[in-house]
Design an enzyme around this catalytic site. Structure first.
Site, short mmCIF file in Angstrom:
data_model
loop_
_atom_site.label_atom_id
_atom_site.label_comp_id
_atom_site.label_asym_id
_atom_site.label_seq_id
_atom_site.Cartn_x
_atom_site.Cartn_y
_atom_site.Cartn_z
N SER A 25 0.84 -1.19 0.00
CA SER A 25 0.00 0.00 0.00
C SER A 25 0.88 1.24 0.00
O SER A 25 2.10 1.16 -0.02
CB SER A 25 -0.91 0.04 1.23
OG SER A 25 -0.11 0.04 2.40
N TYR A 58 -2.53 1.09 -3.70
CA TYR A 58 -3.75 1.68 -3.14
C TYR A 58 -3.38 2.45 -1.87
O TYR A 58 -2.32 2.28 -1.30
CB TYR A 58 -4.80 0.60 -2.85
CG TYR A 58 -4.35 -0.42 -1.83
CD1 TYR A 58 -4.64 -0.25 -0.48
CD2 TYR A 58 -3.61 -1.53 -2.21
CE1 TYR A 58 -4.21 -1.18 0.47
CE2 TYR A 58 -3.19 -2.47 -1.28
CZ TYR A 58 -3.49 -2.29 0.05
OH TYR A 58 -3.06 -3.20 0.97
N ALA A 74 5.74 -4.37 -2.01
CA ALA A 74 6.48 -4.29 -3.27
C ALA A 74 6.75 -2.85 -3.70
O ALA A 74 7.78 -2.56 -4.32
CB ALA A 74 5.72 -5.04 -4.36
#
Length: 120
Positions: A25, A58, A74
């Site tokens: 996120s 997001y 990531a």
């Protein structure tokens, strides 16, 4: 016909934290989310000014007033603390909406403080 148009942008946000081991996120200071009319769990596109990387993730809410821009999971591989990002959201619009629509652009300065808010 629908067009995907820029809806909101945080311009020149400075990465304050990168945590590879956290669930993916991007944490964003809640004050910045309010200013840009962005919402938790909304998809965002991020553009790293320092290295040219472009990626998506997001939003999760960061601490209000903290200036937080944290990349998690990531996404933490795409930028370093101190890198400048452009963070954008897009929305599908029909031709009538496009004709009168203006995106909200939040310009950020040192410490991710709001310098200006424009509806271009």
């Amino acid at each position: 016909m629908q067009r995907n148009m820029l809806r909101a942008k945080l311009h020149r946000a400075t990465v304050t934290q990168a945590d590879l081991d956290y669930e993916g996120s991007c944490g964003i200071d809640e004050d910045l989310l309010d200013a840009a009319d962005m919402r938790e769990y909304e998809k965002i596109e991020l553009y790293n000014v320092n290295n040219g990387e472009r990626f998506s993730t997001y939003i999760i809410k960061g601490k209000r007033g903290s200036g937080e821009i944290s990349l998690n999971g990531a996404a933490a591989r795409r930028a370093h603390v101190g890198d400048l990002l452009i963070i954008c959201t897009y929305a599908p619009m029909n031709e009538e909406e496009v004709a009168s629509y203006k995106p909200k652009v939040v310009l950020l300065g040192e410490g991710n403080k709001i310098k200006a808010i424009k509806e271009t």
